[in-house]
Scaffold this active site. Sequence first.
Site, PDB file in Angstrom:
ATOM      1  N   ASP A 155       0.819  -1.205   0.000  1.00  0.00           N
ATOM      2  CA  ASP A 155       0.000   0.000   0.000  1.00  0.00           C
ATOM      3  C   ASP A 155       0.860   1.265   0.000  1.00  0.00           C
ATOM      4  OD1 ASP A 155      -2.372   1.383  -0.033  1.00  0.00           O
ATOM      5  OD2 ASP A 155      -2.683   1.270   2.139  1.00  0.00           O
ATOM      6  N   GLY A 176      -0.066   5.438  -4.510  1.00  0.00           N
ATOM      7  CA  GLY A 176      -0.674   6.709  -4.901  1.00  0.00           C
ATOM      8  C   GLY A 176      -0.088   7.869  -4.110  1.00  0.00           C
ATOM      9  N   HIS A 179       2.434   3.252  -9.139  1.00  0.00           N
ATOM     10  CA  HIS A 179       2.218   1.818  -9.384  1.00  0.00           C
ATOM     11  C   HIS A 179       3.420   1.210 -10.113  1.00  0.00           C
ATOM     12  CE1 HIS A 179      -1.687   2.180  -7.744  1.00  0.00           C
ATOM     13  NE2 HIS A 179      -2.250   2.794  -8.768  1.00  0.00           N
ATOM     14  N   LEU A 181      11.067 -20.631  -3.659  1.00  0.00           N
ATOM     15  CA  LEU A 181       9.980 -19.776  -3.156  1.00  0.00           C
ATOM     16  C   LEU A 181       8.675 -20.005  -3.923  1.00  0.00           C
ATOM     17  CD1 LEU A 181       9.061 -17.172  -1.524  1.00  0.00           C
ATOM     18  CD2 LEU A 181       9.832 -15.866  -3.510  1.00  0.00           C
TER      19      LEU A 181
HETATM   20  C1  IPE Z   1      -1.443   0.178  -3.521  1.00  0.00           C
HETATM   21  O1  IPE Z   1      -1.290   1.539  -3.533  1.00  0.00           O
HETATM   22  C2  IPE Z   1      -1.633  -0.407  -4.899  1.00  0.00           C
HETATM   23  C3  IPE Z   1      -2.952  -1.009  -5.153  1.00  0.00           C
HETATM   24  C4  IPE Z   1      -3.970  -1.034  -4.330  1.00  0.00           C
HETATM   25  C5  IPE Z   1      -3.133  -1.642  -6.450  1.00  0.00           C
HETATM   26  P1  IPE Z   1      -2.527   2.515  -3.524  1.00  0.00           P
HETATM   27  O2  IPE Z   1      -2.942   2.758  -4.941  1.00  0.00           O
HETATM   28  O3  IPE Z   1      -3.599   2.017  -2.623  1.00  0.00           O
HETATM   29  O4  IPE Z   1      -1.859   3.834  -2.935  1.00  0.00           O
HETATM   30  P2  IPE Z   1      -2.477   4.878  -1.906  1.00  0.00           P
HETATM   31  O5  IPE Z   1      -3.027   4.099  -0.730  1.00  0.00           O
HETATM   32  O6  IPE Z   1      -3.530   5.634  -2.629  1.00  0.00           O
HETATM   33  O7  IPE Z   1      -1.296   5.724  -1.524  1.00  0.00           O
HETATM   34 MG    MG Z   2      -4.127   2.363  -0.654  1.00  0.00          MG
END
Ligand code: IPE
Ligand code: MG
Length: 215
Positions: free
Chosen positions: A2, A5, A19, A113
């Site tokens: 997580d 974004g 991403h 793994l």
């Molecule tokens: C994790 O990062 C990636 C996925 C859920 C695919 P986020 O996209 O949730 O990033 P934030 O939480 O908005 O920072």
């Molecule tokens: Mg997130």
Amino acid sequence: MDGNGRWALAQDKKRTEGHKKGGEAAKQVITQCAKLGVKYLTLFAFSAENWNRPTQEVGFLMDLLLLYIKREVTTLTKNNIKFSVIGDLSKLDDKTKKAVNDLQNKTSNNTGLHLQVAISYGARQEIVNAAQKIAASEQGFTTDNFAKHLYTNNVPDPDLLIRTGGELRISNFLLWQLAYTELYFTKTLWPDFTADDLNKAIDEFKSRERRYGNV
Ligand code: IPE
Ligand code: MG
């Protein structure tokens, strides 16, 4: 995994850049786990709820997953990694389903793994699905039989859960399997998570005393 974004936002970049960087972080963690002799690694790549994100972001994430699944076959082979997917694959498009199947087949005899990638995965959905399968059969609702009908059949429950990005919740991930898992939360955003951060989490894990309800 997580925080992609927020990582992008902090750098004045588009979420999709986060991403992309997150994909590279995943690759580092996978190879580090292989190097350390970790037997199972499950990565939560895309949740059942993530389908509700804007179409463009969903499309980008699916393209990125497909790219890695197609491109990283040599990385997996070189490191003796067995690949499988958990989740509701019926929602994926045909080319992604095919790529997933191809990679599962190509790596099925690898003995290092075992990398499980959770795609279109939701734990409540997984549990209901298991219950439906048992109900439709002549079998009984024992805990052992229940575990056998989950996507993670044949894979032991996790010892350690790492959640990056600072949120303190499970978010519909492996709800059944996490019953006695050690939890580790870090504010580090996933794209910044390195092999060293993984080592740190494992060191902390080693200091935990696991009692499973015993004294
Ligand atoms: C994790 O990062 C990636 C996925 C859920 C695919 P986020 O996209 O949730 O990033 P934030 O939480 O908005 O920072
Ligand atoms: Mg997130």
